[in-house]
Design an enzyme around this catalytic site. Structure first.
Site, mmCIF file in Angstrom:
data_model
loop_
_atom_site.group_PDB
_atom_site.id
_atom_site.type_symbol
_atom_site.label_atom_id
_atom_site.label_comp_id
_atom_site.label_asym_id
_atom_site.label_seq_id
_atom_site.Cartn_x
_atom_site.Cartn_y
_atom_site.Cartn_z
ATOM 1 N N LYS A 1 0.861 -1.189 0.000
ATOM 2 C CA LYS A 1 0.000 0.000 0.000
ATOM 3 C C LYS A 1 0.893 1.232 0.000
ATOM 4 C CE LYS A 1 -3.682 2.256 2.650
ATOM 5 N NZ LYS A 1 -4.757 2.044 3.641
ATOM 6 N N ASP B 1 -13.270 4.447 10.272
ATOM 7 C CA ASP B 1 -13.632 4.383 8.862
ATOM 8 C C ASP B 1 -14.107 2.960 8.578
ATOM 9 O OD1 ASP B 1 -14.014 5.445 6.364
ATOM 10 O OD2 ASP B 1 -11.911 5.334 5.754
HETATM 11 P P1 ADP Z 1 -7.471 3.622 1.507
HETATM 12 O O1 ADP Z 1 -6.854 3.961 2.825
HETATM 13 O O2 ADP Z 1 -6.904 4.483 0.443
HETATM 14 O O3 ADP Z 1 -8.961 3.563 1.549
HETATM 15 P P2 ADP Z 1 -7.396 0.721 1.697
HETATM 16 O O4 ADP Z 1 -6.399 0.179 2.679
HETATM 17 O O5 ADP Z 1 -8.811 0.766 2.159
HETATM 18 O O6 ADP Z 1 -6.929 2.144 1.160
HETATM 19 O O7 ADP Z 1 -7.282 -0.148 0.371
HETATM 20 C C1 ADP Z 1 -8.007 0.165 -0.799
HETATM 21 C C2 ADP Z 1 -8.470 -1.107 -1.485
HETATM 22 O O8 ADP Z 1 -7.345 -1.917 -1.816
HETATM 23 C C3 ADP Z 1 -9.336 -1.990 -0.606
HETATM 24 O O9 ADP Z 1 -10.683 -1.640 -0.697
HETATM 25 C C4 ADP Z 1 -9.061 -3.370 -1.139
HETATM 26 O O10 ADP Z 1 -9.854 -3.625 -2.259
HETATM 27 C C5 ADP Z 1 -7.619 -3.287 -1.591
HETATM 28 N N1 ADP Z 1 -6.700 -3.818 -0.563
HETATM 29 C C6 ADP Z 1 -6.103 -3.121 0.435
HETATM 30 N N2 ADP Z 1 -5.312 -3.915 1.181
HETATM 31 C C7 ADP Z 1 -5.408 -5.143 0.665
HETATM 32 C C8 ADP Z 1 -4.821 -6.425 1.003
HETATM 33 N N3 ADP Z 1 -3.981 -6.577 2.013
HETATM 34 N N4 ADP Z 1 -5.142 -7.486 0.230
HETATM 35 C C9 ADP Z 1 -5.981 -7.352 -0.826
HETATM 36 N N5 ADP Z 1 -6.564 -6.195 -1.186
HETATM 37 C C10 ADP Z 1 -6.291 -5.096 -0.461
HETATM 38 MG MG MG Z 2 -10.116 2.246 2.579
#
Ligand code: ADP
Ligand code: MG
Length: 409
Positions: free
Chosen positions: A121, A226
């Site tokens: 991320k 959130d």
């Molecule tokens: P933000 O803080 O920008 O909202 P998120 O952590 O919610 O970011 O991640 C955005 C999207 O990425 C999630 O809705 C999911 O679909 C995907 N995602 C995030 N982390 C993972 C993970 N560890 N494995 C698979 N998909 C992930």
């Molecule tokens: Mg998110």
């Protein structure tokens, strides 16, 4: 955002040295004058300007001459520095497809040497809210505009620290693997965000499980803030995993009750709309079930017994300090200007702090409208983590491998 890691293969040791020099210069410069970049990088055979041109071509730095002539890192440049560090550390060897675009992040698959897949991320604070904040307050005037680096790094560190602490307490979260700059590497969740799920075998069970998580978090002294269908992943077995932690707060937060109720409301609304479930039905349906009954009536913040100290203790233990927490809160709530950053002491081999300091006073004090405090304490406070390790050999062999995994976006 496009992340063409192919470019990594063509970047030389000097390219990375100069890119890292720009990052270092940004510790106390909004825009880093090219003379400063040159002096920090101190390339053996010179040629900083040529290298800067190359970095510019690949959009790893941005040229700005609005106030004085210089360069700043772009998110892509920051991405590359973090990716390079992680590849050098052996965290992963290849970057794959984009699997998520959050409000303020991009998520990609990455592959380890053994072929197993993780998720990375890349935090992008400033993509939305920071820009809004910036337009309201004149950060530029006080050389704050590079705070996105600091804030994104803080968001990553906070997320990583929470993920680790929550995992240790048995919460269903991704496994926190590594954190560098604005990037968090974690296990890949094989599932879908709840928002994409139209059907569930046992919606009632999932509903309860999710409400139960909000309660358990509060018992541990935390509120997600959130907690909604975008930040809950469900796999084929209907196992729930929660993600996205940079905005979590302590139950001792003065708006804790409101945040808690908002999280509960989000879940109630979603399950009511999507699965036609409400708490009343839930009570009827689960009367005889063996499920823990704590989620069967609306969770009430005041009746939860909370261990308030969790947040401070656990996060301090995992490297996220109270000061950093406060900085994040200030940014997130837009209550007032961000504080100066206090950074951990990172090894920045080959970088000459005195050069950074000297040039602060040499080049910027006489810039009209610029407030540049060049004293030692402040510079120390402003220390950005620079793990580019200038003296380290650039690992081009590794970066060739960055390309082995599937499509480059
Ligand atoms: P933000 O803080 O920008 O909202 P998120 O952590 O919610 O970011 O991640 C955005 C999207 O990425 C999630 O809705 C999911 O679909 C995907 N995602 C995030 N982390 C993972 C993970 N560890 N494995 C698979 N998909 C992930
Ligand atoms: Mg998110």
């Amino acid at each position: 955002m496009k992340l063409d890691v192919n470019v990594l293969r063509y970047l030389s040791k000097d390219d990375f040295r100069v890119l890292t020099a720009v990052e270092m210069g940004m510790r106390n410069h909004e825009i880093v004058p090219s003379e400063l970049v040159d002096r920090i990088a101190s390339l053996k055979h010179g040629g900083t300007y040529k290298v800067l041109k190359n970095l510019l071509k690949h959009k790893l730095v941005h040229h700005d001459s609005s106030k004085y002539d210089g360069f700043r890192l772009t998110y892509l440049g920051y991405d590359f520095l973090a990716i390079k560090t992680m590849v050098n550390r052996g965290v992963f060897t290849a970057v794959g497809r984009q699997i998520g675009v959050g409000k303020e992040s991009d998520i990609f698959e990455v592959a380890k040497e053994d072929g197993s897949i993780l998720a990375i991320k890349l935090h992008r604070l400033g993509r939305t809210s920071f820009r809004a904040v910036k337009s309201k307050r004149d950060y530029l005037r006080h050389r704050r505009s590079f705070n996105w680096l600091y804030l994104s790094r803080l968001a990553a560190l906070k997320e990583f620290s929470f993920m680790k602490a929550l995992e240790e307490h048995g919460f269903p979260v991704p496994n926190a693997v590594e954190c560098n700059r604005h990037c968090v590497v974690m296990s890949l969740i094989h599932g879908y965000p709840l928002v994409q799920v139209r059907e569930l075998q046992s919606p009632e069970v999932v509903f309860e499980r999710i409400l139960g998580l909000i309660v358990r978090l509060a018992e541990h002294g935390l509120i997600h803030c959130d907690f909604n269908e975008f930040n809950i992943m469900i796999d084929d077995e209907e196992k729930v995993t929660m993600i996205d932690f940079p905005q979590m707060v302590s139950v001792s937060h003065r708006n804790a009750q409101m945040y808690f109720d908002r999280d509960v409301d989000c879940i109630l609304k979603f399950f009511s709309k999507r699965f036609n479930l409400s708490l009343e039905e839930q009570i009827d349906n689960t009367d005889n079930s063996e499920e823990d009954s704590e989620g069967s009536s609306r969770p009430c913040f005041s009746s939860i017994s909370k261990s308030v100290g969790f947040l401070d203790r656990e996060l301090a233990a995992s490297g996220f300090t109270r000061k950093e927490q406060d900085d994040m809160d200030k940014f997130v709530k837009e209550e007032k200007d961000q504080d100066q950053c206090s950074e951990d002491e990172e090894d920045s081999a080959g970088m000459d702090e005195t050069i950074v300091r000297d040039v602060v006073s040499l080049h910027l004090l006489d810039q009209p409208g610029h407030t540049v405090e060049g004293n030692e304490e402040e510079i120390k406070e402003n220390r950005q983590s620079c793990e580019g390790q200038l003296s380290e050999p650039c690992c081009e062999a590794h970066f060739n491998e960055v390309n082995i995994y599937g499509e480059i976006f």
